[in-house]
Design an enzyme around this catalytic site. Structure first.
Site, PDB file in Angstrom:
ATOM      1  N   ILE A 230       0.824  -1.227   0.000  1.00  0.00           N
ATOM      2  CA  ILE A 230       0.000   0.000   0.000  1.00  0.00           C
ATOM      3  C   ILE A 230       0.846   1.260   0.000  1.00  0.00           C
ATOM      4  O   ILE A 230       0.339   2.363  -0.132  1.00  0.00           O
ATOM      5  CB  ILE A 230      -0.989   0.041   1.205  1.00  0.00           C
ATOM      6  N   GLY A 231       2.124   1.125   0.171  1.00  0.00           N
ATOM      7  CA  GLY A 231       2.952   2.336   0.161  1.00  0.00           C
ATOM      8  C   GLY A 231       4.416   2.013   0.300  1.00  0.00           C
ATOM      9  O   GLY A 231       4.808   0.902   0.646  1.00  0.00           O
ATOM     10  N   GLU A 232       5.196   3.028   0.019  1.00  0.00           N
ATOM     11  CA  GLU A 232       6.650   2.881   0.086  1.00  0.00           C
ATOM     12  C   GLU A 232       7.203   4.164   0.700  1.00  0.00           C
ATOM     13  O   GLU A 232       6.893   5.267   0.253  1.00  0.00           O
ATOM     14  CB  GLU A 232       7.184   2.701  -1.350  1.00  0.00           C
ATOM     15  N   GLY A 233       8.001   4.033   1.735  1.00  0.00           N
ATOM     16  CA  GLY A 233       8.630   5.213   2.338  1.00  0.00           C
ATOM     17  C   GLY A 233      10.121   5.003   2.433  1.00  0.00           C
ATOM     18  O   GLY A 233      10.652   3.999   1.935  1.00  0.00           O
ATOM     19  N   GLY A 234      10.805   5.922   3.081  1.00  0.00           N
ATOM     20  CA  GLY A 234      12.239   5.820   3.216  1.00  0.00           C
ATOM     21  C   GLY A 234      12.636   4.617   4.051  1.00  0.00           C
ATOM     22  O   GLY A 234      13.683   4.001   3.850  1.00  0.00           O
ATOM     23  N   PHE A 235      11.799   4.266   4.996  1.00  0.00           N
ATOM     24  CA  PHE A 235      12.079   3.162   5.903  1.00  0.00           C
ATOM     25  C   PHE A 235      11.952   1.812   5.218  1.00  0.00           C
ATOM     26  O   PHE A 235      12.709   0.893   5.470  1.00  0.00           O
ATOM     27  CB  PHE A 235      11.094   3.262   7.074  1.00  0.00           C
ATOM     28  N   ASP A 349       8.587  15.152  12.277  1.00  0.00           N
ATOM     29  CA  ASP A 349       8.332  14.955  10.847  1.00  0.00           C
ATOM     30  C   ASP A 349       6.848  15.143  10.528  1.00  0.00           C
ATOM     31  O   ASP A 349       6.245  14.351   9.802  1.00  0.00           O
ATOM     32  CB  ASP A 349       8.833  13.571  10.413  1.00  0.00           C
TER      33      ASP A 349
END
Ligand SMILES: Nc1ncnc2c1ncn2[C@@H]1O[C@H](COP(=O)(O)OP(=O)(O)OP(=O)(O)O)[C@@H](O)[C@H]1O
Length: 510
Positions: A230-235, A349
């Protein structure tokens, strides 16, 4: 007599400041566009650490290069030009600590650094005493000779933001910036252990209400199938998963290539989330820390991010009341972190892509990867730490002094509030020069009394100008350049609540 003394001291102060100025700017290079108007592009390279500014705002290299290329293509750059080859074309000039990945900026911790120390650790020749004596003199001199600068208090605030940021070039000279993302993060490897940092403890295995082993997680995510993503982040990557009892959860899986460097971030998020229970904060349900896997299981928030809604990617455009309620929810979440959590927590953040929405459009603040505990002792006003956060939302005073307080979240919230009202991102490079930095554009519009022109054009309803003035006024106060000028989050929440009452009354009146 005292007045004359003060004027003299003020004059001496200004002279000293002029002596200091070449020092302040010797580390940097101001590139000024005259033909294209508006933008002041600033580049600083001190001892190999590079900083990029557009109109006084710290930006990443990518953004800086876009602006520089645009100016170059339009033959706009004519002062202090560092060469068209700089932005990626001449390798000899780009030999700086740029790397790919999420981290875009590194900054050494300068524990106990006083604001008057300069970048080399030398004491500034402007002592606090001189500032105290000279201050009133400057004020009088300014009043006498530069009356226009006192036209309105608000106007002054907006200019201060820019000049403060430009000056911060001096004090943040140990920064290195990476180009591929807008997120700012220090390297954990360079941070000395500090008692207020969160760390992974053996107790963590008992955290959360969900206990899963790796094979159960693999089953729940269909073996981390892309269809569950469902998503992609830096982590790392986020998956939607259904547990055996039917409960739907979100599972964050750390990227293996960033595993070591992100270990601190991962552990801070886990330990922090475990202490939190608030309806406007994403709830931690469990975690897995086995072999080569680091997974965080949180409640699933089904309706996407606030940014997606502002972009119109989720169908219906948010109406004003929804925007107001989302703002109140975020204010409540931050008030809880700052005032009511077991230990004070500073999120660091706050931004629209970290606000998740429920089906009924209530907001939940997510992503505690950068969060830190606030000062432990009651006599401590701040913690000294590396700068982390996202470009455009970063508190300029924190960037300049390395002092983190809850007011840094208040600043980010101010930027967020303007984003919610206007629909614009904090920096929009495709816009005309004087509109690219949204905060700066908003300051000007607000000071000129043109609040109606700022409202998100995709929002069809017409909102009472008085309500808008209050909302924008509050946002601008939150984004004040000096932290003491910003309200605390509790007061922000109360003010938003009062504005909502006014709004509902105005709707009733028709
Ligand atoms: N609990 C959740 N429920 C539903 N969707 C989520 C949840 N957590 C994350 N997501 C989705 O996954 C995306 C990536 O989230 P993540 O927190 O990893 O990164 P980010 O905040 O977008 O980026 P960065 O961490 O680099 O700032 C989010 O934008 C959101 O769409």
């Amino acid at each position: 007599m005292e007045v004359i003394g003060s004027i003299m001291a003020g004059t001496v102060f200004i002279l000293l400041l002029l002596v200091q100025l070449p020092r302040i700017f010797s580390a940097g290079l101001v590139i000024e566009s005259k033909i294209c108007g508006g933008d002041l592009i600033t580049y600083s390279n001190s001892y190999g650490h590079e900083l990029f500014y557009i109109d006084g705002y710290l930006v990443d290299k990518e953004l800086f290069c876009k602006a520089l290329k645009f100016h170059h293509e339009n033959h706009c750059v004519n002062e202090g030009y560092i060469g068209s080859n700089y932005c990626g074309l001449d390798p000899s000039l780009v030999d700086s600590p740029f790397k790919t990945g999420r981290k875009v900026l590194q900054k050494e911790v300068r524990e106990e650094t006083t604001p008057l120390d300069n970048e080399h650790g030398h004491k500034s020749i402007l002592t606090p005493k001189m500032v105290a004596i000279g201050g009133p003199g400057i004020l009088i001199l300014c009043c006498s000779f530069l009356c226009p600068c006192f036209r309105t208090r608000r106007k002054e605030t907006s200019h201060t933001v820019l000049s403060k940021d430009l000056n911060s070039m001096d004090s943040v000279s140990s920064l290195g910036m990476h180009s591929s993302s807008e997120k700012i993060m220090g390297s954990p490897l360079r941070v000395p252990p500090s008692p207020s940092r969160f760390s992974m403890s053996p107790k963590l295995s008992r955290l959360g209400s969900i206990h899963l082993n790796l094979s159960q997680v693999a089953r729940a995510t269909n073996n981390f199938s892309p269809s569950q993503q469902i998503g992609e982040g830096g982590f790392g990557t986020v998956y939607k998963a259904q547990l055996q009892d039917g409960q739907v959860v979100a599972i964050k899986r750390a990227k293996k290539e960033h595993f070591e460097t992100l270990r601190t971030e991962f552990s801070s998020e886990v330990e922090l989330l475990a202490k939190i229970d608030h309806r406007n904060l994403v709830k931690l349900l469990g975690y897995v820390d086995k072999g080569n896997e680091r997974l965080i299981i949180t409640e699933y928030v089904p309706n996407g991010t606030l940014r997606e809604h502002l972009d119109g990617q989720r169908g219906k455009i948010l109406d004003f009341n929804q925007r107001l309620e989302i703002s109140i929810d975020v204010a409540h979440a931050l008030t809880y972190l700052h005032l009511y959590a077991e230990k004070q927590i500073i999120h660091r953040d706050v931004k629209s892509s970290n606000i998740l929405l429920t089906e009924s459009y209530r907001a939940k603040v997510a992503d505690f990867g950068f969060a830190r505990f606030g000062p432990v002792d009651s006599d401590q006003t701040h913690i000294s730490t590396k700068v982390k956060g996202t470009v455009g939302y970063l508190d300029p005073e924190y960037m300049r002094t390395y002092q983190l307080t809850p007011k840094s979240d208040v600043y980010s919230f101010g930027v967020l509030l303007i984003e919610i009202l206007t629909g614009r991102r904090p920096v929009e490079m495709r816009r005309a020069a004087d509109e690219r930095v949204t905060l700066r554009w908003a300051f000007k519009k607000y000071n000129d009394g043109n609040v109606m022109e700022m409202v998100d054009p995709s929002m069809e309803e017409v909102v009472d100008a008085e309500i808008l003035v209050k909302m924008f006024g509050l946002a601008i106060q939150c984004a004040a350049p000096i932290r003491s000028d910003r309200p605390d989050m509790k007061s922000v929440g109360e003010q938003l609540w009062a504005i909502r009452m006014d709004y509902l009354r105005s709707v009733k009146r028709g």
